[in-house]
Motif scaffolding. Structure first.
Motif, mmCIF file in Angstrom:
data_model
loop_
_atom_site.group_PDB
_atom_site.id
_atom_site.type_symbol
_atom_site.label_atom_id
_atom_site.label_comp_id
_atom_site.label_asym_id
_atom_site.label_seq_id
_atom_site.Cartn_x
_atom_site.Cartn_y
_atom_site.Cartn_z
ATOM 1 N N SER A 52 -12.186 6.280 -7.021
ATOM 2 C CA SER A 52 -13.496 6.881 -6.715
ATOM 3 C C SER A 52 -14.560 5.832 -6.401
ATOM 4 O O SER A 52 -15.653 5.840 -6.962
ATOM 5 N N VAL A 53 -14.236 4.936 -5.498
ATOM 6 C CA VAL A 53 -15.155 3.828 -5.222
ATOM 7 C C VAL A 53 -16.396 4.311 -4.482
ATOM 8 O O VAL A 53 -16.380 5.324 -3.763
ATOM 9 N N THR A 54 -17.464 3.576 -4.678
ATOM 10 C CA THR A 54 -18.740 3.785 -3.986
ATOM 11 C C THR A 54 -19.163 2.445 -3.387
ATOM 12 O O THR A 54 -18.569 1.408 -3.700
ATOM 13 N N PRO A 55 -20.192 2.433 -2.558
ATOM 14 C CA PRO A 55 -20.662 1.149 -2.009
ATOM 15 C C PRO A 55 -21.031 0.136 -3.098
ATOM 16 O O PRO A 55 -20.982 -1.078 -2.828
ATOM 17 N N GLU A 56 -21.361 0.599 -4.293
ATOM 18 C CA GLU A 56 -21.677 -0.329 -5.389
ATOM 19 C C GLU A 56 -20.456 -1.115 -5.866
ATOM 20 O O GLU A 56 -20.595 -2.076 -6.622
ATOM 21 N N ASP A 57 -19.281 -0.711 -5.448
ATOM 22 C CA ASP A 57 -18.057 -1.458 -5.778
ATOM 23 C C ASP A 57 -17.765 -2.552 -4.767
ATOM 24 O O ASP A 57 -16.762 -3.273 -4.914
ATOM 25 N N THR A 58 -18.600 -2.701 -3.775
ATOM 26 C CA THR A 58 -18.461 -3.806 -2.828
ATOM 27 C C THR A 58 -18.655 -5.117 -3.569
ATOM 28 O O THR A 58 -19.655 -5.307 -4.276
ATOM 29 N N ALA A 59 -17.691 -6.021 -3.426
ATOM 30 C CA ALA A 59 -17.733 -7.268 -4.200
ATOM 31 C C ALA A 59 -16.628 -8.199 -3.718
ATOM 32 O O ALA A 59 -15.727 -7.786 -2.978
ATOM 33 N N VAL A 60 -16.710 -9.440 -4.180
ATOM 34 C CA VAL A 60 -15.564 -10.340 -4.096
ATOM 35 C C VAL A 60 -14.765 -10.142 -5.380
ATOM 36 O O VAL A 60 -15.324 -10.220 -6.477
ATOM 37 N N TYR A 61 -13.491 -9.865 -5.213
ATOM 38 C CA TYR A 61 -12.612 -9.601 -6.346
ATOM 39 C C TYR A 61 -11.716 -10.816 -6.579
ATOM 40 O O TYR A 61 -11.087 -11.332 -5.648
ATOM 41 N N TYR A 62 -11.676 -11.234 -7.839
ATOM 42 C CA TYR A 62 -10.878 -12.395 -8.243
ATOM 43 C C TYR A 62 -9.830 -11.986 -9.273
ATOM 44 O O TYR A 62 -10.088 -11.136 -10.133
ATOM 45 N N CYS A 63 -8.687 -12.660 -9.210
ATOM 46 C CA CYS A 63 -7.762 -12.600 -10.331
ATOM 47 C C CYS A 63 -7.752 -13.978 -10.990
ATOM 48 O O CYS A 63 -8.016 -15.007 -10.337
ATOM 49 N N ALA A 64 -7.456 -13.989 -12.277
ATOM 50 C CA ALA A 64 -7.522 -15.238 -13.026
ATOM 51 C C ALA A 64 -6.563 -15.202 -14.203
ATOM 52 O O ALA A 64 -6.167 -14.123 -14.668
ATOM 53 N N ARG A 65 -6.228 -16.402 -14.675
ATOM 54 C CA ARG A 65 -5.368 -16.530 -15.839
ATOM 55 C C ARG A 65 -6.172 -17.000 -17.032
ATOM 56 O O ARG A 65 -6.967 -17.942 -16.922
ATOM 57 N N GLU A 66 -5.970 -16.367 -18.161
ATOM 58 C CA GLU A 66 -6.488 -16.873 -19.428
ATOM 59 C C GLU A 66 -5.340 -17.558 -20.138
ATOM 60 O O GLU A 66 -4.322 -16.932 -20.464
ATOM 61 N N GLY A 67 -5.512 -18.864 -20.359
ATOM 62 C CA GLY A 67 -4.478 -19.624 -21.030
ATOM 63 C C GLY A 67 -4.657 -19.632 -22.533
ATOM 64 O O GLY A 67 -5.484 -18.917 -23.096
ATOM 65 N N THR A 68 -3.911 -20.494 -23.189
ATOM 66 C CA THR A 68 -3.918 -20.529 -24.652
ATOM 67 C C THR A 68 -5.235 -21.018 -25.228
ATOM 68 O O THR A 68 -5.515 -20.820 -26.409
ATOM 69 N N THR A 69 -6.063 -21.652 -24.412
ATOM 70 C CA THR A 69 -7.378 -22.102 -24.888
ATOM 71 C C THR A 69 -8.376 -20.960 -24.962
ATOM 72 O O THR A 69 -9.459 -21.122 -25.513
#
Length: 119
Positions: A86-103
């Motif tokens: 159910s996206v709207t124009p407010e969902d316009t963004a740069v989307y990132y994926c990332a890893r959280e390590g043991t720290t």
């Protein structure tokens, strides 16, 4: 070297579902104590965490987005995915994926992918 790469459509129509994939290399998404995140940055705004999927397969979502967000994984491809409904124009963004390590830090990031919600 750990690398993450986002992929998916750059344009989504309002009311549809945004779907993105993060492909991981150099690490396994099932490695103990790894958490795999989706984060976004709307234009002119700060980073917003959307949620993660743990090495165990458990999820944690931003309460403000939880009702519309689903994060899953394909261990055979070493990928994890984001679906935002159910996206709207407010969902316009740069989307990132990332890893959280043991720290506990987000130590590896993808380059980000622009998603625009528009007719």
């Amino acid at each position: 070297q750990v690398q993450l790469q986002e992929s998916g459509p750059g344009l989504v129509k309002p009311s549809q579902t945004l779907s993105l994939t993060c492909t991981v290399s150099g690490d396994s998404i099932t490695t103990n104590y790894r958490y795999w995140w989706w984060i976004r940055q709307p234009p002119g705004k700060g980073l917003e965490w959307m949620g993660n999927i743990a090495y165990s397969g458990n999820n944690n979502y931003n309460p403000s987005l939880k009702i519309r967000t689903s994060i899953a994984r394909d261990t055979s491809k070493n990928q994890f995915t984001l679906q935002l409904s159910s996206v709207t124009p407010e969902d316009t963004a740069v989307y990132y994926c990332a890893r959280e390590g043991t720290t506990g830090l987000l130590d590896y990031w993808g380059q980000g992918t622009q998603v625009t919600v528009s007719t």
